[in-house]
Motif scaffolding. Sequence first.
Motif, short mmCIF file in Angstrom:
data_model
loop_
_atom_site.label_atom_id
_atom_site.label_comp_id
_atom_site.label_asym_id
_atom_site.label_seq_id
_atom_site.Cartn_x
_atom_site.Cartn_y
_atom_site.Cartn_z
N UNK A 164 -0.09 22.44 -4.78
CA UNK A 164 0.17 21.40 -3.81
C UNK A 164 0.16 20.07 -4.55
N UNK A 165 0.49 19.01 -3.86
CA UNK A 165 0.64 17.71 -4.50
C UNK A 165 -0.68 17.23 -5.08
N UNK A 166 -1.77 17.46 -4.38
CA UNK A 166 -3.09 17.03 -4.86
C UNK A 166 -3.44 17.71 -6.18
N UNK A 167 -3.17 19.01 -6.25
CA UNK A 167 -3.45 19.75 -7.47
C UNK A 167 -2.66 19.18 -8.64
N UNK A 168 -1.38 18.92 -8.43
CA UNK A 168 -0.54 18.41 -9.51
C UNK A 168 -0.98 17.03 -9.96
N UNK A 169 -1.40 16.19 -9.02
CA UNK A 169 -1.88 14.85 -9.39
C UNK A 169 -3.14 14.94 -10.24
N UNK A 170 -4.02 15.86 -9.90
CA UNK A 170 -5.22 16.05 -10.71
C UNK A 170 -4.88 16.60 -12.09
N UNK A 171 -3.88 17.47 -12.13
CA UNK A 171 -3.48 18.08 -13.39
C UNK A 171 -2.87 17.06 -14.35
N UNK A 172 -1.96 16.25 -13.84
CA UNK A 172 -1.24 15.32 -14.71
C UNK A 172 -1.96 13.99 -14.92
N UNK A 173 -2.72 13.54 -13.93
CA UNK A 173 -3.30 12.20 -14.00
C UNK A 173 -4.81 12.19 -14.19
N UNK A 174 -5.47 13.27 -13.86
CA UNK A 174 -6.93 13.25 -13.90
C UNK A 174 -7.49 13.92 -15.13
N UNK A 196 9.73 19.01 -1.09
CA UNK A 196 10.41 17.83 -1.64
C UNK A 196 9.46 16.90 -2.40
N UNK A 197 8.24 16.69 -1.87
CA UNK A 197 7.28 15.82 -2.54
C UNK A 197 6.82 16.42 -3.86
N UNK A 198 6.62 17.74 -3.86
CA UNK A 198 6.20 18.42 -5.08
C UNK A 198 7.28 18.30 -6.16
N UNK A 199 8.53 18.54 -5.79
CA UNK A 199 9.62 18.47 -6.77
C UNK A 199 9.82 17.04 -7.27
N UNK A 200 9.68 16.07 -6.38
CA UNK A 200 9.81 14.66 -6.80
C UNK A 200 8.72 14.30 -7.80
N UNK A 201 7.52 14.78 -7.55
CA UNK A 201 6.41 14.49 -8.45
C UNK A 201 6.60 15.18 -9.80
N UNK A 202 7.12 16.41 -9.79
CA UNK A 202 7.38 17.10 -11.04
C UNK A 202 8.44 16.35 -11.85
N UNK A 203 9.50 15.92 -11.19
CA UNK A 203 10.55 15.16 -11.88
C UNK A 203 10.00 13.86 -12.47
N UNK A 204 9.12 13.22 -11.73
CA UNK A 204 8.52 11.96 -12.20
C UNK A 204 7.76 12.17 -13.50
N UNK A 205 7.16 13.34 -13.67
CA UNK A 205 6.35 13.62 -14.86
C UNK A 205 7.09 14.41 -15.93
N UNK A 206 8.36 14.68 -15.69
CA UNK A 206 9.11 15.56 -16.60
C UNK A 206 9.36 14.94 -17.97
N UNK A 240 8.36 28.71 -1.84
CA UNK A 240 8.06 27.49 -1.08
C UNK A 240 9.31 26.86 -0.50
N UNK A 241 10.36 27.66 -0.38
CA UNK A 241 11.66 27.16 0.07
C UNK A 241 11.57 26.43 1.41
N UNK A 242 10.75 26.93 2.33
CA UNK A 242 10.66 26.36 3.67
C UNK A 242 9.42 25.49 3.86
N UNK A 243 8.69 25.23 2.78
CA UNK A 243 7.48 24.42 2.89
C UNK A 243 7.83 22.95 3.08
N UNK A 244 7.12 22.31 3.96
CA UNK A 244 7.41 20.90 4.24
C UNK A 244 7.08 19.99 3.06
N UNK A 245 6.17 20.44 2.19
CA UNK A 245 5.77 19.59 1.07
C UNK A 245 6.57 19.84 -0.21
#
Length: 252
Positions: free
Chosen positions: A36-46, A72-82, A65-70
């Motif tokens: 989830x987004x929180x996990x990724x933020x902790x992984x990359x930033x914490x 788009x946010x997860x993919x955007x965050x991954x691209x930001x850190x790519x 996660x094709x139908x998951x509401x989150x």
Amino acid sequence: MITIIHGSDIALSRKHFLDEKQKYSDAILLDADVIDLTYLMQLFDGGGLFGETKYLFIEQLLTKRKKSSDLPQILTYLEKNANEHTIILWEGKELERASLNLIKTAIVKVFKLPQTLFQFLDALAPDNGKLLIKLFHQTIESSETEMVFFMLVRQVRILLALSNQEKSRHSGEEDRQIQNPDSGQARMTESIDELKRLAPWQKSKLERQAHLFQTEELLNLYNQLFQIEVGQKTGGLSAPMISTIDFLLAEV
């Protein structure tokens, strides 16, 4: 950098994914279910050293996660850190263009099953052993033998189910089952999942192929494939896997 690995040749795409992971001793392997987004933020930033590069390998993110509401946010965050981290996604099937377009900056590596595989499966017919062996060897030049064997087993299973379905319709029986006498456990019914997923044109094509065989011939072939599978898993084959399949195809 984000890389998407996908394709119809699941065995080869999976091997490439794991080979890439082996290059990094500190690689992080994650299933899509735990992200989830929180996990990724902790992984990359914490924590950790500032600027420390992460090597993140994620399985089935775009599929599970094709139908998951989150998503788009997860993919955007991954691209930001790519730009600072290595992110590799593996999907256990060939993705549609719409799914690939969700990450426009990604490098895409696709592993397709060779056309000869489908020619090989379509050629399955009585007294066609010479052509089957030729196509089999052409196919395993670029695909794992285990994958080709799996597809052959699946093809015979579908043909047997269609033959059984036709036989049941003519005899007036409902939900007729064929018991595999050799394995003592394998059951074939007209309601197997493969039949439910077939498109009408696929089913018609396979029905024509099934009519080339007697039901007993398909059952015997399926039993032989089952014995090869058991022997391969237990080390009980009397000859190498490829030679064993050659002998089987020669007798079709």
